[in-house]
Structures are given as C-alpha cells and as structure tokens.
Design an enzyme around this catalytic site. Sequence first.
Site, PDB file in Angstrom:
ATOM      1  N   SER A 115       0.827  -1.212   0.000  1.00 55.95           N
ATOM      2  CA  SER A 115       0.000   0.000   0.000  1.00 55.95           C
ATOM      3  C   SER A 115       0.856   1.255   0.000  1.00 55.95           C
ATOM      4  O   SER A 115       0.352   2.329  -0.302  1.00 55.95           O
ATOM      5  CB  SER A 115      -0.970   0.034   1.177  1.00 55.95           C
ATOM      6  OG  SER A 115      -0.630  -0.827   2.189  1.00 55.95           O
ATOM      7  N   HIS A 136      -3.069  -3.428  -6.051  1.00 51.75           N
ATOM      8  CA  HIS A 136      -3.416  -3.027  -4.683  1.00 51.75           C
ATOM      9  C   HIS A 136      -4.902  -3.245  -4.412  1.00 51.75           C
ATOM     10  O   HIS A 136      -5.747  -2.484  -4.872  1.00 51.75           O
ATOM     11  CB  HIS A 136      -3.022  -1.545  -4.503  1.00 51.75           C
ATOM     12  CG  HIS A 136      -3.270  -0.996  -3.139  1.00 51.75           C
ATOM     13  ND1 HIS A 136      -3.629   0.313  -2.915  1.00 51.75           N
ATOM     14  CD2 HIS A 136      -3.204  -1.581  -1.921  1.00 51.75           C
ATOM     15  CE1 HIS A 136      -3.774   0.509  -1.621  1.00 51.75           C
ATOM     16  NE2 HIS A 136      -3.527  -0.619  -0.998  1.00 51.75           N
ATOM     17  N   GLU A 148      -6.299  -0.884  -7.272  1.00 56.56           N
ATOM     18  CA  GLU A 148      -5.420   0.094  -7.929  1.00 56.56           C
ATOM     19  C   GLU A 148      -4.303  -0.679  -8.614  1.00 56.56           C
ATOM     20  O   GLU A 148      -3.572  -1.430  -7.950  1.00 56.56           O
ATOM     21  CB  GLU A 148      -4.787   1.034  -6.895  1.00 56.56           C
ATOM     22  CG  GLU A 148      -5.690   2.134  -6.422  1.00 56.56           C
ATOM     23  CD  GLU A 148      -4.984   3.072  -5.445  1.00 56.56           C
ATOM     24  OE1 GLU A 148      -5.022   4.298  -5.641  1.00 56.56           O
ATOM     25  OE2 GLU A 148      -4.408   2.584  -4.447  1.00 56.56           O
ATOM     26  N   ASN A 186      -4.649   6.598  -1.071  1.00 59.81           N
ATOM     27  CA  ASN A 186      -4.142   7.169   0.182  1.00 59.81           C
ATOM     28  C   ASN A 186      -3.667   8.606   0.030  1.00 59.81           C
ATOM     29  O   ASN A 186      -3.677   9.372   0.984  1.00 59.81           O
ATOM     30  CB  ASN A 186      -3.030   6.286   0.750  1.00 59.81           C
ATOM     31  CG  ASN A 186      -3.616   5.041   1.395  1.00 59.81           C
ATOM     32  OD1 ASN A 186      -4.677   5.102   2.001  1.00 59.81           O
ATOM     33  ND2 ASN A 186      -2.944   3.918   1.241  1.00 59.81           N
TER      34      ASN A 186
END
Length: 278
Positions: A115, A136, A148, A186
């Site tokens: 991540s 991901h 992702e 994120n």
Amino acid sequence: MKVTVVGAGTMGRGIAQVFAQAGNSVILTDIYPKALEDAASSIRSSLERLFRKGEIKENIDTILQRITSTQELSAGSDSDMFVEAVIEKVETKESLLTQISQIARRDAIIGTNTSSISINQLSSFVTYPERFIGIHFFNPVPVMKLVEIVKGERTPESLVRKTFEIVKALGKDPVISQDFPGFISNRVLMPMIREAILVLEEGIATKNDIDKTMKLGMNHPMGPLELADFIGLDVTLDIMEVLYHEYGDPRFKPPVTLRNLVNARKLGRKTSEGFYKY
Ligand SMILES: NC(=O)c1ccc[n+]([C@@H]2O[C@H](COP(=O)([O-])OP(=O)(O)OC[C@H]3O[C@@H](n4cnc5c(N)ncnc54)[C@H](O)[C@@H]3O)[C@@H](O)[C@H]2O)c1
C-alpha cells in the site's frame, strides 16, 4: 490461470479467495502454519456468508478445492501469476521477491499488494522487472470492488492492460495509477483524515459531528475518524509517515493526537478503542 498468493494474512487470504471464486487454481503460501490454518477457516466463513447472501451460486467446496495451502513457495513455480501480500517491510518484500524471481517462469506476472512502498524500489528486487506490477486490493478483499493497478517505470503498457483484464475477470473494478507515494487512494484519503483529526484537536467540533458532516453532507459511507479506526490507527500513522517523508509536505504531517493514540495502543477497532470505543 494458476496463481500463487504469498502471505496468508488479512489481505492474502482475501486475494486467494477472489481468485478461486473466479475459477483460478490458487496456491496460498505463508511461512507460518497457523496463518494458513486461520486463512482456511476465514475463507470458508467468508464464502458461507456470500453464499447465504446469494452473492455466489457455486458450491463452496468446489471453490475451496481450487486453493492449495502450503509453506513451500516452490509449489507455485509453474504459476502464471504471483501476488505478494506479506507484511509491509521492505526487507521482507526484498527477500521474497528475490525468491519468487528465482522460481517464477520468465513470462509469469509478479504483482505486489503493497500500500505504500514504491513499485520502482520493489522492482529492483525482481529479475526481469518488466514482469512486475502493483496490484493493490482493498480490505475486505471479497467485498471491496476497487483495485489500484500501479505502473512502475519499467512496467510495460502491455502488462498494465493484461493486469486490468485479470482484475476485471475477478469481478473487480480497476483504476490505474503511476508510482507516486499513496497512489490515488491514500494520497487523497490521508489529508482528509488528517484534517478531520485537526478539526477535533482544535476543538472546532466533536468527533461525532465531524463524521456526521462527511456522511450526511458528502455522502461518505463512513466518517473520516470512523474510517481511521477501521483501517487501524497504527496503519494510518504509518501511511502518513511515508507520505510526509516522501513528499516533505506538511499536508501529510501526522497530527499529535494520532501519535498519542497509537502510543497508548488505542489502534481503533482491532483493539476495541481508537477515536471511538467498540
Ligand atoms: N490490511 C489492509 O487493510 C491492507 C490494504 C491494502 C494493502 N495492504 C498491504 O497488503 C500487504 C499485507 O498486509 P496484511 O494486512 O495482509 O498483513 P498481515 O500481517 O495480516 O499478513 C501478512 C502475512 O505475511 C506472512 N509472511 C511474512 N513474511 C513472509 C514470508 N517471507 N513468506 C511468506 N509469508 C510471509 C505473515 O505470516 C502474515 O500471515 C502489505 O503490503 C500491506 O501494506 C494491506
């Protein structure tokens, strides 16, 4: 397709499950037998739940028979694809990607579920890095639609397209990101969680009202503080540290309140207390 998933923790077991559900043959490996045992029972209960909800129609045992659990990574040597989902430590991933490189077919895809670690950095541990890509998944993997796909400097367009199709065949909905810290998810999420914590710290509003604002006003299913508790405050802090370190930008700087909660081992849902009590 034959897929080897390495690491049978929270993410690896979910990844193994969704590949098996889509008809692939899966090898699930971990260095700890206990992790493999826990993964087997958690995959079974997840499948039972999905079956009860009518989300899967296939016999559960048929799906489970597609998964072979083993401590031997070499059992996956003839795989078409590897997905690395071991702990988020560069040294661990380095040793594992080196081992995978040694046993994998030259044309196998090697994916990482990291991540926060750079795909370019991890690609340096893979021989023939043009077969390496970020894939991901989100937690809980069997439920969350998003994946992702992260493209490193040495990832060819053809591999991005191929991975995109593989992800679609799992019933997931992929997005593509360049290899920048935090990718898309994120990078966007962490400043929002950070700002919510600062609004709380500055006494502008209560935690309930902050979360309620984002749920009712912005249509988010969870408020940012609830979501941080769900992700785990330690994980949230780690991700913010990486973003702050990599970009050097104060908009990612971890707030003191977050650090205090982590130091006090109030890590969110998993320890029954974080911003909220559970
Ligand atoms: N938990 C999340 O919400 C989440 C979401 C997206 C991505 N990720 C990423 O997924 C990866 C795994 O995270 P997790 O939450 O599943 O971690 P976890 O701690 O639940 O599981 C990691 C597993 O890897 C195993 N392992 C460690 N070293 C190994 C080795 N050398 N060979 C084989 N197995 C080994 C451990 O025994 C453990 O079972 C990390 O890179 C993390 O950043 C996590």
